[in-house]
Design a protein around this motif. Sequence first.
Motif, PDB file in Angstrom:
ATOM      1  N   ASN A  17       6.734  -7.482   7.575  1.00 27.72           N
ATOM      2  CA  ASN A  17       7.610  -6.346   7.228  1.00 27.72           C
ATOM      3  C   ASN A  17       6.906  -5.760   6.127  1.00 27.72           C
ATOM      4  O   ASN A  17       6.888  -6.190   4.958  1.00 27.72           O
ATOM      5  CB  ASN A  17       9.046  -6.614   7.198  1.00 27.72           C
ATOM      6  CG  ASN A  17      10.252  -5.656   7.102  1.00 27.72           C
ATOM      7  OD1 ASN A  17       9.709  -4.265   7.409  1.00 27.72           O
ATOM      8  ND2 ASN A  17      11.385  -5.728   6.774  1.00 27.72           N
ATOM      9  N   VAL A  18       6.662  -4.319   6.017  1.00 29.77           N
ATOM     10  CA  VAL A  18       6.041  -3.631   5.034  1.00 29.77           C
ATOM     11  C   VAL A  18       7.497  -2.637   4.352  1.00 29.77           C
ATOM     12  O   VAL A  18       7.928  -1.905   5.367  1.00 29.77           O
ATOM     13  CB  VAL A  18       4.962  -2.910   5.263  1.00 29.77           C
ATOM     14  CG1 VAL A  18       4.379  -2.198   4.057  1.00 29.77           C
ATOM     15  CG2 VAL A  18       3.980  -4.070   5.911  1.00 29.77           C
ATOM     16  N   ALA A  43      -3.959  -1.946   5.646  1.00 22.92           N
ATOM     17  CA  ALA A  43      -4.578  -1.658   6.982  1.00 22.92           C
ATOM     18  C   ALA A  43      -4.020  -2.113   8.340  1.00 22.92           C
ATOM     19  O   ALA A  43      -3.767  -3.258   8.170  1.00 22.92           O
ATOM     20  CB  ALA A  43      -6.185  -2.227   7.039  1.00 22.92           C
ATOM     21  N   PHE A  44      -3.634  -1.198   9.060  1.00 24.48           N
ATOM     22  CA  PHE A  44      -3.043  -1.608  10.435  1.00 24.48           C
ATOM     23  C   PHE A  44      -3.946  -1.413  11.580  1.00 24.48           C
ATOM     24  O   PHE A  44      -4.513  -0.229  11.813  1.00 24.48           O
ATOM     25  CB  PHE A  44      -1.818  -0.437  10.555  1.00 24.48           C
ATOM     26  CG  PHE A  44      -0.954  -0.853   9.450  1.00 24.48           C
ATOM     27  CD1 PHE A  44       0.254  -1.691   9.610  1.00 24.48           C
ATOM     28  CD2 PHE A  44      -0.889  -0.033   8.368  1.00 24.48           C
ATOM     29  CE1 PHE A  44       1.118  -1.986   8.697  1.00 24.48           C
ATOM     30  CE2 PHE A  44       0.219  -0.112   7.191  1.00 24.48           C
ATOM     31  CZ  PHE A  44       1.003  -1.188   7.778  1.00 24.48           C
ATOM     32  N   THR A  80      -2.375   8.715   2.206  1.00 28.86           N
ATOM     33  CA  THR A  80      -1.981   8.052   0.995  1.00 28.86           C
ATOM     34  C   THR A  80      -0.530   8.345   0.512  1.00 28.86           C
ATOM     35  O   THR A  80      -0.240   9.456   0.753  1.00 28.86           O
ATOM     36  CB  THR A  80      -2.883   8.723  -0.151  1.00 28.86           C
ATOM     37  OG1 THR A  80      -4.192   8.603   0.080  1.00 28.86           O
ATOM     38  CG2 THR A  80      -2.768   8.050  -1.568  1.00 28.86           C
ATOM     39  N   ASP A  81       0.152   7.043   0.257  1.00 29.14           N
ATOM     40  CA  ASP A  81       1.601   7.368   0.141  1.00 29.14           C
ATOM     41  C   ASP A  81       1.751   8.092  -1.507  1.00 29.14           C
ATOM     42  O   ASP A  81       0.761   8.156  -2.133  1.00 29.14           O
ATOM     43  CB  ASP A  81       2.266   6.040   0.373  1.00 29.14           C
ATOM     44  CG  ASP A  81       2.523   5.245  -0.703  1.00 29.14           C
ATOM     45  OD1 ASP A  81       1.832   5.407  -1.833  1.00 29.14           O
ATOM     46  OD2 ASP A  81       3.420   4.489  -0.829  1.00 29.14           O
ATOM     47  N   PRO A  82       2.961   8.424  -1.611  1.00 26.10           N
ATOM     48  CA  PRO A  82       3.284   9.007  -2.837  1.00 26.10           C
ATOM     49  C   PRO A  82       3.068   7.960  -4.049  1.00 26.10           C
ATOM     50  O   PRO A  82       3.017   8.537  -5.250  1.00 26.10           O
ATOM     51  CB  PRO A  82       4.598   9.544  -2.977  1.00 26.10           C
ATOM     52  CG  PRO A  82       5.067   9.484  -1.336  1.00 26.10           C
ATOM     53  CD  PRO A  82       4.065   8.565  -0.734  1.00 26.10           C
ATOM     54  N   ASN A  83       2.950   6.775  -3.857  1.00 27.69           N
ATOM     55  CA  ASN A  83       2.982   5.830  -5.022  1.00 27.69           C
ATOM     56  C   ASN A  83       1.278   5.585  -5.127  1.00 27.69           C
ATOM     57  O   ASN A  83       0.896   4.883  -5.972  1.00 27.69           O
ATOM     58  CB  ASN A  83       3.437   4.572  -4.683  1.00 27.69           C
ATOM     59  CG  ASN A  83       4.976   4.797  -4.995  1.00 27.69           C
ATOM     60  OD1 ASN A  83       5.493   5.102  -5.710  1.00 27.69           O
ATOM     61  ND2 ASN A  83       5.700   4.265  -3.956  1.00 27.69           N
ATOM     62  N   GLY A  84       0.352   6.138  -4.384  1.00 27.43           N
ATOM     63  CA  GLY A  84      -1.087   5.936  -4.459  1.00 27.43           C
ATOM     64  C   GLY A  84      -1.459   4.836  -3.546  1.00 27.43           C
ATOM     65  O   GLY A  84      -2.706   4.671  -3.649  1.00 27.43           O
ATOM     66  N   ILE A  85      -0.599   4.328  -2.477  1.00 28.58           N
ATOM     67  CA  ILE A  85      -1.368   3.226  -1.885  1.00 28.58           C
ATOM     68  C   ILE A  85      -1.962   3.875  -0.543  1.00 28.58           C
ATOM     69  O   ILE A  85      -1.408   4.781   0.144  1.00 28.58           O
ATOM     70  CB  ILE A  85      -0.023   2.503  -1.274  1.00 28.58           C
ATOM     71  CG1 ILE A  85       0.543   1.819  -2.508  1.00 28.58           C
ATOM     72  CG2 ILE A  85      -0.587   1.400  -0.142  1.00 28.58           C
ATOM     73  CD1 ILE A  85       1.666   1.136  -2.019  1.00 28.58           C
ATOM     74  N   ILE A  86      -2.990   3.503  -0.449  1.00 34.73           N
ATOM     75  CA  ILE A  86      -3.721   4.005   0.785  1.00 34.73           C
ATOM     76  C   ILE A  86      -3.470   3.273   2.223  1.00 34.73           C
ATOM     77  O   ILE A  86      -3.337   1.869   1.951  1.00 34.73           O
ATOM     78  CB  ILE A  86      -5.245   4.086   0.666  1.00 34.73           C
ATOM     79  CG1 ILE A  86      -5.905   4.800  -0.487  1.00 34.73           C
ATOM     80  CG2 ILE A  86      -6.262   4.314   1.704  1.00 34.73           C
ATOM     81  CD1 ILE A  86      -7.358   4.526  -1.244  1.00 34.73           C
ATOM     82  N   ILE A  87      -2.901   3.814   3.036  1.00 32.24           N
ATOM     83  CA  ILE A  87      -2.708   3.296   4.528  1.00 32.24           C
ATOM     84  C   ILE A  87      -3.776   3.652   5.442  1.00 32.24           C
ATOM     85  O   ILE A  87      -4.185   5.079   5.713  1.00 32.24           O
ATOM     86  CB  ILE A  87      -1.567   3.677   4.767  1.00 32.24           C
ATOM     87  CG1 ILE A  87      -0.167   3.450   3.856  1.00 32.24           C
ATOM     88  CG2 ILE A  87      -0.894   3.201   6.179  1.00 32.24           C
ATOM     89  CD1 ILE A  87       1.017   4.134   3.709  1.00 32.24           C
ATOM     90  N   GLN A  88      -4.563   2.787   5.808  1.00 30.24           N
ATOM     91  CA  GLN A  88      -5.623   2.736   6.838  1.00 30.24           C
ATOM     92  C   GLN A  88      -5.234   2.366   8.168  1.00 30.24           C
ATOM     93  O   GLN A  88      -4.900   1.228   8.317  1.00 30.24           O
ATOM     94  CB  GLN A  88      -6.827   2.251   6.310  1.00 30.24           C
ATOM     95  CG  GLN A  88      -7.903   2.198   7.066  1.00 30.24           C
ATOM     96  CD  GLN A  88      -9.142   1.822   6.593  1.00 30.24           C
ATOM     97  OE1 GLN A  88      -9.837   2.132   5.653  1.00 30.24           O
ATOM     98  NE2 GLN A  88      -9.684   0.185   7.012  1.00 30.24           N
ATOM     99  N   CYS A  89      -5.418   3.244   9.107  1.00 34.00           N
ATOM    100  CA  CYS A  89      -5.266   2.897  10.485  1.00 34.00           C
ATOM    101  C   CYS A  89      -6.724   2.573  11.021  1.00 34.00           C
ATOM    102  O   CYS A  89      -7.721   3.644  10.773  1.00 34.00           O
ATOM    103  CB  CYS A  89      -4.729   3.959  11.384  1.00 34.00           C
ATOM    104  SG  CYS A  89      -2.963   4.011  10.931  1.00 34.00           S
TER     105      CYS A  89
END
Length: 95
Positions: A17-18, A43-44, A80-89
Motif C-alpha cells: 500500500n503506497v 516503479a510499478f 513526478t508527484d508534487p513532493n518530487g517523487i518520481i513514479i515510473q511505470c
Amino acid sequence: MAADGFASLHHDESTVNVIYLRRGISQLPEGFRDERTSGAILAFTVDNIAEVEARFRKSSVNITMPLREEEWGEKLFQVTDPNGIIIQCVEWATH
C-alpha cells in the motif's frame, strides 16, 4: 482511496500500500512536514503500458518522461508527484 492531501494506492493482488501525503499536512510529524524527497523512484510494473500512459494523459497527469523503449526492450514512462517523487511505470520485455 483519496481525501484532501492524501492518496492511497493499493492493488488487490498485492500486499503493498503506497500512501502519498501533501507537504505540510498535519498527519506528518512536525519535523517532516516541509521536507522534499530527492532521488526516489517508485516503479510499478504494468501490462499494456501504452494504454496506461494514455489513461494518465487523459486524466491530465503531467508526464515528465514520455513513453520510451530502451534498447534492451524495457518500456517505461515517468511522472513526478508534487513532493518530487518520481513514479515510473514499466513494462518488462518478454523476449
